[in-house]
Motif scaffolding. Structure first.
Motif, PDB file in Angstrom:
ATOM      1  N   PHE A   1      59.491 -12.075  -1.214  1.00  0.00           N
ATOM      2  CA  PHE A   1      58.674 -11.310  -2.158  1.00  0.00           C
ATOM      3  C   PHE A   1      58.495  -9.869  -1.707  1.00  0.00           C
ATOM      4  O   PHE A   1      58.567  -8.945  -2.510  1.00  0.00           O
ATOM      5  N   THR A   2      58.257  -9.674  -0.412  1.00  0.00           N
ATOM      6  CA  THR A   2      58.011  -8.323   0.090  1.00  0.00           C
ATOM      7  C   THR A   2      59.281  -7.481   0.043  1.00  0.00           C
ATOM      8  O   THR A   2      59.249  -6.335  -0.418  1.00  0.00           O
ATOM      9  N   VAL A   3      60.390  -8.021   0.475  1.00  0.00           N
ATOM     10  CA  VAL A   3      61.645  -7.265   0.451  1.00  0.00           C
ATOM     11  C   VAL A   3      62.093  -6.997  -0.984  1.00  0.00           C
ATOM     12  O   VAL A   3      62.507  -5.883  -1.322  1.00  0.00           O
ATOM     13  N   SER A   4      61.987  -7.983  -1.847  1.00  0.00           N
ATOM     14  CA  SER A   4      62.457  -7.798  -3.224  1.00  0.00           C
ATOM     15  C   SER A   4      61.553  -6.871  -4.031  1.00  0.00           C
ATOM     16  O   SER A   4      61.972  -6.355  -5.065  1.00  0.00           O
ATOM     17  N   ALA A   5      60.337  -6.612  -3.557  1.00  0.00           N
ATOM     18  CA  ALA A   5      59.493  -5.626  -4.235  1.00  0.00           C
ATOM     19  C   ALA A   5      60.130  -4.247  -4.177  1.00  0.00           C
ATOM     20  O   ALA A   5      59.994  -3.454  -5.110  1.00  0.00           O
ATOM     21  N   PHE A   6      60.853  -3.973  -3.117  1.00  0.00           N
ATOM     22  CA  PHE A   6      61.495  -2.669  -2.964  1.00  0.00           C
ATOM     23  C   PHE A   6      62.753  -2.531  -3.808  1.00  0.00           C
ATOM     24  O   PHE A   6      63.276  -1.435  -3.971  1.00  0.00           O
TER      25      PHE A   6
ATOM     26  N   GLN B   1      58.949 -10.413 -10.953  1.00  0.00           N
ATOM     27  CA  GLN B   1      58.089 -11.412 -10.332  1.00  0.00           C
ATOM     28  C   GLN B   1      58.324 -12.810 -10.900  1.00  0.00           C
ATOM     29  O   GLN B   1      58.261 -13.783 -10.161  1.00  0.00           O
ATOM     30  N   PHE B   2      58.599 -12.914 -12.196  1.00  0.00           N
ATOM     31  CA  PHE B   2      58.750 -14.251 -12.772  1.00  0.00           C
ATOM     32  C   PHE B   2      59.961 -14.972 -12.204  1.00  0.00           C
ATOM     33  O   PHE B   2      59.954 -16.195 -12.080  1.00  0.00           O
ATOM     34  N   ILE B   3      61.006 -14.245 -11.803  1.00  0.00           N
ATOM     35  CA  ILE B   3      62.168 -14.885 -11.179  1.00  0.00           C
ATOM     36  C   ILE B   3      61.796 -15.383  -9.789  1.00  0.00           C
ATOM     37  O   ILE B   3      62.163 -16.497  -9.398  1.00  0.00           O
ATOM     38  N   LEU B   4      61.065 -14.586  -9.052  1.00  0.00           N
ATOM     39  CA  LEU B   4      60.653 -15.003  -7.706  1.00  0.00           C
ATOM     40  C   LEU B   4      59.717 -16.207  -7.757  1.00  0.00           C
ATOM     41  O   LEU B   4      59.849 -17.142  -6.971  1.00  0.00           O
ATOM     42  N   ILE B   5      58.790 -16.180  -8.697  1.00  0.00           N
ATOM     43  CA  ILE B   5      57.857 -17.302  -8.840  1.00  0.00           C
ATOM     44  C   ILE B   5      58.605 -18.564  -9.257  1.00  0.00           C
ATOM     45  O   ILE B   5      58.372 -19.651  -8.724  1.00  0.00           O
ATOM     46  N   ALA B   6      59.519 -18.433 -10.209  1.00  0.00           N
ATOM     47  CA  ALA B   6      60.308 -19.587 -10.649  1.00  0.00           C
ATOM     48  C   ALA B   6      61.128 -20.156  -9.500  1.00  0.00           C
ATOM     49  O   ALA B   6      61.223 -21.382  -9.337  1.00  0.00           O
ATOM     50  N   ALA B   7      61.716 -19.300  -8.689  1.00  0.00           N
ATOM     51  CA  ALA B   7      62.505 -19.770  -7.549  1.00  0.00           C
ATOM     52  C   ALA B   7      61.628 -20.524  -6.558  1.00  0.00           C
ATOM     53  O   ALA B   7      62.044 -21.557  -6.018  1.00  0.00           O
TER      54      ALA B   7
ATOM     55  N   TYR C   1      52.640 -20.872  -2.545  1.00  0.00           N
ATOM     56  CA  TYR C   1      53.455 -19.943  -1.763  1.00  0.00           C
ATOM     57  C   TYR C   1      53.722 -18.656  -2.531  1.00  0.00           C
ATOM     58  O   TYR C   1      53.674 -17.568  -1.958  1.00  0.00           O
ATOM     59  N   SER C   2      54.015 -18.776  -3.820  1.00  0.00           N
ATOM     60  CA  SER C   2      54.301 -17.562  -4.597  1.00  0.00           C
ATOM     61  C   SER C   2      53.041 -16.711  -4.764  1.00  0.00           C
ATOM     62  O   SER C   2      53.115 -15.485  -4.741  1.00  0.00           O
ATOM     63  N   TRP C   3      51.901 -17.339  -4.889  1.00  0.00           N
ATOM     64  CA  TRP C   3      50.658 -16.584  -5.009  1.00  0.00           C
ATOM     65  C   TRP C   3      50.346 -15.837  -3.712  1.00  0.00           C
ATOM     66  O   TRP C   3      50.034 -14.645  -3.721  1.00  0.00           O
ATOM     67  N   ILE C   4      50.447 -16.531  -2.591  1.00  0.00           N
ATOM     68  CA  ILE C   4      50.193 -15.893  -1.296  1.00  0.00           C
ATOM     69  C   ILE C   4      51.210 -14.780  -1.044  1.00  0.00           C
ATOM     70  O   ILE C   4      50.852 -13.681  -0.603  1.00  0.00           O
ATOM     71  N   ALA C   5      52.473 -15.045  -1.341  1.00  0.00           N
ATOM     72  CA  ALA C   5      53.518 -14.041  -1.119  1.00  0.00           C
ATOM     73  C   ALA C   5      53.322 -12.824  -2.020  1.00  0.00           C
ATOM     74  O   ALA C   5      53.570 -11.689  -1.603  1.00  0.00           O
ATOM     75  N   THR C   6      52.850 -13.028  -3.237  1.00  0.00           N
ATOM     76  CA  THR C   6      52.575 -11.899  -4.137  1.00  0.00           C
ATOM     77  C   THR C   6      51.450 -11.032  -3.591  1.00  0.00           C
ATOM     78  O   THR C   6      51.533  -9.801  -3.615  1.00  0.00           O
ATOM     79  N   VAL C   7      50.400 -11.658  -3.086  1.00  0.00           N
ATOM     80  CA  VAL C   7      49.272 -10.907  -2.537  1.00  0.00           C
ATOM     81  C   VAL C   7      49.705 -10.126  -1.293  1.00  0.00           C
ATOM     82  O   VAL C   7      49.355  -8.946  -1.129  1.00  0.00           O
ATOM     83  N   VAL C   8      50.483 -10.746  -0.410  1.00  0.00           N
ATOM     84  CA  VAL C   8      50.956 -10.048   0.787  1.00  0.00           C
ATOM     85  C   VAL C   8      51.869  -8.884   0.401  1.00  0.00           C
ATOM     86  O   VAL C   8      51.744  -7.775   0.931  1.00  0.00           O
TER      87      VAL C   8
ATOM     88  N   ALA D   1      51.898  -7.232  -2.407  1.00  0.00           N
ATOM     89  CA  ALA D   1      51.063  -6.183  -3.006  1.00  0.00           C
ATOM     90  C   ALA D   1      50.335  -5.389  -1.922  1.00  0.00           C
ATOM     91  O   ALA D   1      50.225  -4.163  -2.002  1.00  0.00           O
ATOM     92  N   GLY D   2      49.861  -6.074  -0.909  1.00  0.00           N
ATOM     93  CA  GLY D   2      49.191  -5.384   0.191  1.00  0.00           C
ATOM     94  C   GLY D   2      50.122  -4.456   0.954  1.00  0.00           C
ATOM     95  O   GLY D   2      49.759  -3.324   1.293  1.00  0.00           O
ATOM     96  N   VAL D   3      51.336  -4.914   1.205  1.00  0.00           N
ATOM     97  CA  VAL D   3      52.305  -4.080   1.922  1.00  0.00           C
ATOM     98  C   VAL D   3      52.645  -2.836   1.110  1.00  0.00           C
ATOM     99  O   VAL D   3      52.621  -1.717   1.638  1.00  0.00           O
ATOM    100  N   THR D   4      52.948  -2.997  -0.178  1.00  0.00           N
ATOM    101  CA  THR D   4      53.300  -1.835  -0.990  1.00  0.00           C
ATOM    102  C   THR D   4      52.105  -0.915  -1.194  1.00  0.00           C
ATOM    103  O   THR D   4      52.264   0.303  -1.239  1.00  0.00           O
ATOM    104  N   TYR D   5      50.899  -1.480  -1.280  1.00  0.00           N
ATOM    105  CA  TYR D   5      49.693  -0.651  -1.398  1.00  0.00           C
ATOM    106  C   TYR D   5      49.521   0.204  -0.147  1.00  0.00           C
ATOM    107  O   TYR D   5      49.290   1.408  -0.235  1.00  0.00           O
ATOM    108  N   TRP D   6      49.628  -0.401   1.016  1.00  0.00           N
ATOM    109  CA  TRP D   6      49.403   0.347   2.259  1.00  0.00           C
ATOM    110  C   TRP D   6      50.524   1.332   2.542  1.00  0.00           C
ATOM    111  O   TRP D   6      50.284   2.360   3.174  1.00  0.00           O
ATOM    112  N   LEU D   7      51.729   1.052   2.067  1.00  0.00           N
ATOM    113  CA  LEU D   7      52.785   2.066   2.175  1.00  0.00           C
ATOM    114  C   LEU D   7      52.450   3.268   1.301  1.00  0.00           C
ATOM    115  O   LEU D   7      52.728   4.408   1.667  1.00  0.00           O
ATOM    116  N   GLY D   8      51.875   3.002   0.139  1.00  0.00           N
ATOM    117  CA  GLY D   8      51.431   4.099  -0.713  1.00  0.00           C
ATOM    118  C   GLY D   8      50.246   4.816  -0.123  1.00  0.00           C
ATOM    119  O   GLY D   8      50.083   6.029  -0.277  1.00  0.00           O
TER     120      GLY D   8
END
Length: 148
Positions: free
Chosen positions: A51-56, A61-67, A80-87, A89-96
């Motif tokens: 989830f974190t790598v594919s955000a870049f 998101q729906f493909i990642l969640i479905a997988a 797992y998809s919910w936790i991975a989405t939150v992590v 989002a946190g990584v991309t937020y803090w990079l911003g």
């Protein structure tokens, strides 16, 4: 203007690379790879990394969640998809929040400064509006809010 054009060009290039490298069969490959982590303790870590790598790359998101749901089943896939989405989002937020915020402060100009102050003062309303109106991809929104 030059900084904005360079950032826009970089985002377009990232999305183009993601589209060309992932292709249409990406979901099947992703499901197979994640299914290898079904047994054992590394499934959640694998989901977070994906989830974190594919955000870049601007992966939907729906493909990642479905997988995740196919690979880990309905309950663990959801969790797992919910936790991975939150992590992610946190990584991309803090990079911003870090490098992007400094770049905007240095080269943004009056309009960007006014927009940043508005989002900073009205964070809840701005977040509510941007999440309920189709807008930019996940990473762009998170990094923009981090910068603001």
């Amino acid at each position: 203007v030059l900084a904005t054009a360079l950032l826009l060009g970089a985002m377009i290039a990232l999305f183009a690379v993601g589209k060309s490298q992932l292709g249409l069969e990406a979901e099947g490959r992703l499901e197979d790879w994640l299914a290898g982590f079904r047994q054992g303790p590394w499934g959640l870590v694998a989901a977070i990394v994906v989830f974190t790598v594919s955000a870049f790359f601007g992966a939907p998101q729906f493909i990642l969640i479905a997988a995740c749901v196919v690979a880990f089943g309905p309950w663990f896939g959801f969790l797992y998809s919910w936790i991975a989405t939150v992590v992610s989002a946190g990584v991309t937020y803090w990079l911003g929040r870090g490098p992007t915020a400094r770049l905007l402060a240095r080269h943004g100009g009056k309009t960007v400064g006014r927009l940043t102050r508005f989002v900073g003062k009205n964070a809840f309303h701005a977040s509510f509006m941007i999440r309920n109106v189709p807008s930019a991809p996940f990473i762009v929104v998170n990094m923009a809010f981090g910068a603001a």
